[in-house]
Each structure stands twice: as C-alpha cells, then as structure tokens.
Design an enzyme around this catalytic site. Structure first.
Site, mmCIF file in Angstrom:
data_model
loop_
_atom_site.group_PDB
_atom_site.id
_atom_site.type_symbol
_atom_site.label_atom_id
_atom_site.label_comp_id
_atom_site.label_asym_id
_atom_site.label_seq_id
_atom_site.Cartn_x
_atom_site.Cartn_y
_atom_site.Cartn_z
ATOM 1 N N LYS A 32 0.880 -1.332 -0.029
ATOM 2 C CA LYS A 32 0.038 -0.068 0.002
ATOM 3 C C LYS A 32 0.948 1.212 0.030
ATOM 4 O O LYS A 32 2.181 1.299 0.317
ATOM 5 C CB LYS A 32 -1.004 -0.100 1.210
ATOM 6 C CG LYS A 32 -0.343 0.087 2.606
ATOM 7 C CD LYS A 32 0.005 1.558 2.982
ATOM 8 C CE LYS A 32 0.854 1.336 4.475
ATOM 9 N NZ LYS A 32 1.728 2.661 4.744
ATOM 10 N N ASP A 82 -2.241 -1.766 10.545
ATOM 11 C CA ASP A 82 -2.398 -1.634 8.996
ATOM 12 C C ASP A 82 -2.927 -3.074 8.405
ATOM 13 O O ASP A 82 -3.317 -3.007 7.325
ATOM 14 C CB ASP A 82 -0.790 -1.366 8.276
ATOM 15 C CG ASP A 82 -0.394 -0.026 8.351
ATOM 16 O OD1 ASP A 82 -1.122 0.765 8.936
ATOM 17 O OD2 ASP A 82 0.783 0.168 7.972
HETATM 18 P P1 ATP Z 1 4.212 -0.408 7.558
HETATM 19 O O1 ATP Z 1 4.176 0.570 6.360
HETATM 20 O O2 ATP Z 1 3.104 -1.062 8.090
HETATM 21 O O3 ATP Z 1 4.887 0.569 8.853
HETATM 22 P P2 ATP Z 1 6.840 -1.473 6.901
HETATM 23 O O4 ATP Z 1 6.600 -1.490 5.358
HETATM 24 O O5 ATP Z 1 7.447 -0.116 7.242
HETATM 25 O O6 ATP Z 1 5.324 -1.407 7.693
HETATM 26 P P3 ATP Z 1 7.730 -4.082 7.085
HETATM 27 O O7 ATP Z 1 8.029 -4.427 5.688
HETATM 28 O O8 ATP Z 1 6.086 -4.995 7.330
HETATM 29 O O9 ATP Z 1 7.641 -2.369 7.476
HETATM 30 O O10 ATP Z 1 8.538 -4.670 7.954
HETATM 31 C C1 ATP Z 1 8.659 -4.085 9.551
HETATM 32 C C2 ATP Z 1 9.293 -5.185 10.421
HETATM 33 O O11 ATP Z 1 8.563 -6.349 10.396
HETATM 34 C C3 ATP Z 1 10.622 -5.758 9.630
HETATM 35 O O12 ATP Z 1 11.619 -5.205 10.448
HETATM 36 C C4 ATP Z 1 10.738 -7.256 9.834
HETATM 37 O O13 ATP Z 1 11.428 -7.780 10.744
HETATM 38 C C5 ATP Z 1 9.361 -7.431 10.658
HETATM 39 N N1 ATP Z 1 8.505 -8.594 9.787
HETATM 40 C C6 ATP Z 1 7.428 -9.566 10.432
HETATM 41 N N2 ATP Z 1 7.072 -10.400 9.418
HETATM 42 C C7 ATP Z 1 7.390 -9.665 8.209
HETATM 43 C C8 ATP Z 1 6.817 -9.985 6.955
HETATM 44 N N3 ATP Z 1 6.259 -10.935 6.824
HETATM 45 N N4 ATP Z 1 7.276 -9.249 5.995
HETATM 46 C C9 ATP Z 1 8.310 -8.173 6.056
HETATM 47 N N5 ATP Z 1 8.558 -8.054 7.557
HETATM 48 C C10 ATP Z 1 8.134 -8.612 8.522
#
Ligand code: ATP
Length: 291
Positions: free
Chosen positions: A9, A135
């Site tokens: 997203k 989210d």
């Molecule tokens: P958001 O936009 O919801 O804040 P994000 O894109 O910034 O999320 P993610 O890629 O979801 O961040 O990853 C955040 C943390 O979650 C990572 O440091 C990772 O270690 C942990 N994590 C746990 N499960 C997953 C997964 N299936 N995919 C990615 N990261 C994961």
C-alpha cells in the site's frame, strides 16, 4: 499449495492527530493498494505445526513473522487442529513504509480462511487482523480506504483517478517507532484529509496531487536527508506529485501517463537501486481474484 497475493500500500495522506493514553497515535490515513505484491503459498499440515518457509534474509522465519502470527491467531481462536507451511516470496521492500509485513499477515488470514475452511467474512478477518497490527485490517480488504483510530477502523472509498505510481526505496530501512517517537505534533504538517476524499470521489487528478501530504515526512526527511534528495530528484525527473509513504523511506511519484512514468523510472535508476513502476489497485471492485 494455495497461493494468495499480498500487495503493498501507499499513503495518499497520513495525518497524526494525537498521542493516545495507550501509546498509539490517533491517525487519519488514506491508503490505496499498489500492484507490487509478495506471494504467499499455504500448505495445510496434519501435524498441527505452523512453519515459515522464506528465503528472504531480511524477515524473521519464526513467531516474529507477522504471517506466522496471523496463522497462530486463527488456529487458536477457531480451535483449528491442522497446521500450515507458509511460503513467503518477498517482492515488497522490507521496513519501507509499504506495509509488506501487514499485507503478508492479511493474505495469510484470507488464504487460511479458505485452506482451513473457516467460512469467515472479510469483516471478521479484519477484526482479527487488528490484533496483529494497525495496518492489517486495511490490507485484508485492499482497494482504497480512510483508516482512522490507530489505523484499524476502515471506511471504503472509490478508486482514485487512473494513474501510474513510481516507487523508489533508498537503501536505508526506517523504524516506524523511531519516527513516531520524534514527531512533534505542534509543528508538524497536517494534510487536508477531507479534500483528498473529495478529490478521489470526483476522480480529480490535479486535486489528488495537490492534496498529497504526510505528517511523518518532516521527521524522516530531517533524519535521513537522502530521502529528501530522492523526493527532489523524482520531482525534477517529471513526477507530477511526490510523497513519502508511511514512515518511509520509500518515496512514491504519481503521473498520469505510462510513458512519463517510464521516463522517471529510467532517470532514477542511476541514483536509486530499488525503483518500481506499478499501477494502482485502488478499486476493490476491480481487484484480481486471489488478491
Ligand atoms: P508499515 O508500512 O506497516 O509501517 P513497513 O513497510 O514499514 O510497514 P515491514 O516491511 O512490514 O515494514 O517490516 C517491518 C518489520 O516487521 C521488519 O523489520 C521485519 O523484521 C518485521 N516483519 C515481520 N514479518 C514480516 C513479513 N512477513 N514481511 C516483512 N517484514 C516482517
């Protein structure tokens, strides 16, 4: 093996209203799904074990993985005897502001609802998803929505005007908690959420570009000047609107024409390793089956 798509997203707006006594922030965000997806494979197991099979070294392969947590929650809540092997093919950059982990969890909920034959509605899955992360409910539905509360209250919106999205992620990863920790609400920029809702409803591209805004952007740009530089480059190379998604560091650009999007992508390639040109999947009615 049953496969489910877990799309990323972006935030067209992200407003932070107040810090709540429970430690979360009260937010107002307009989120929309983009066509950059992880692929989740689900294989039921008779031994009751939940296992993550992932070749991506940046994500955990134990109970810390949000897809694991989604499976564990469903299994416990509905007293499921079966287990599951969850294969995650990661395409969404990690810790990027694109909700990759949340979308993996949401896709796992949707997929296991089918594989374990639970017969739950999307609304029921979204309520469960809120226990995993703020989210996750949005990612259960996809499309375009206004998310309020800590992000878990979803009001569906129509798809935004047709456009192309350029995603560019600098090499750094950003911790959402760190960015919220440094946010000063009295001086932060607050986008006009209602104006963006009107722009979307009227399919007004110019008004959508004009309304892009993210309260967290100032904090991340201050801490990581390379994100600011990337934003400026994207604008210079021809993006009509540019914003940081979530807490960053991914920056997205919006353009109306595909050829213009390709030009921006080509120009950025020398400066940024991870660049994608994707379509919006902002209309829930038009989401491909399996998303
Ligand atoms: P958001 O936009 O919801 O804040 P994000 O894109 O910034 O999320 P993610 O890629 O979801 O961040 O990853 C955040 C943390 O979650 C990572 O440091 C990772 O270690 C942990 N994590 C746990 N499960 C997953 C997964 N299936 N995919 C990615 N990261 C994961």
């Amino acid at each position: 093996m049953y496969f489910v798509k877990a799309p990323a997203k972006i935030n067209l707006t992200l407003d932070t209203l107040a810090k709540r006594p429970d430690g979360y922030h009260e937010v107002e965000m307009i989120m929309t799904t983009v066509d950059l997806s992880d692929r989740i494979g689900l294989e039921a197991r008779e031994d009751g074990i939940i296992e993550i099979v992932s070749v991506d070294r940046f994500i955990p392969n134990d109970a810390k993985n949000l897809a694991f947590q989604a499976a564990a929650l469903l299994k416990k809540r509905y007293d499921v005897s079966q287990g599951v092997s969850i294969t995650i093919e990661k395409n969404i950059p990690v810790a990027a502001g694109l909700a990759g982990g949340s979308s993996d969890a949401a896709a796992t909920l949707r997929g296991l609802n089918h594989v374990w034959n639970l017969g739950l509605s999307l609304d029921e899955l979204a309520v469960l998803g809120a226990e995993i992360g703020s989210d996750v409910p949005f990612c259960v539905y996809g499309g375009t929505a206004l998310a309020t509360g800590r992000g878990e209250k979803i009001k569906h919106l129509p798809g935004p005007p047709p456009c192309w999205i350029i995603l560019a992620k600098p090499v750094i990863g950003v911790s959402t908690a760190e960015i919220y920790g440094q946010l000063d609400l009295s001086t932060a920029f607050h986008p006009d959420t209602q104006a963006m809702i009107r722009a979307i409803e009227e399919k007004d591209f110019e008004a959508m570009i004009h309304g892009l805004g993210n309260t967290l952007e100032g904090v991340t740009l201050h801490l990581y000047p390379e994100v600011k530089e990337l934003k400026e480059q994207m604008k210079r190379f021809g993006a009509e609107g540019v914003l940081m998604s979530g807490s960053g560091p991914t920056v997205f650009g919006i353009v109306q024409q595909e050829s213009r999007a390709q030009r921006v992508v080509n120009a950025l390639r020398g400066f940024c390793d991870e660049v994608y040109c994707v379509r919006l999947l902002g209309d829930r009615e038009e989401l491909p089956k399996g998303v």
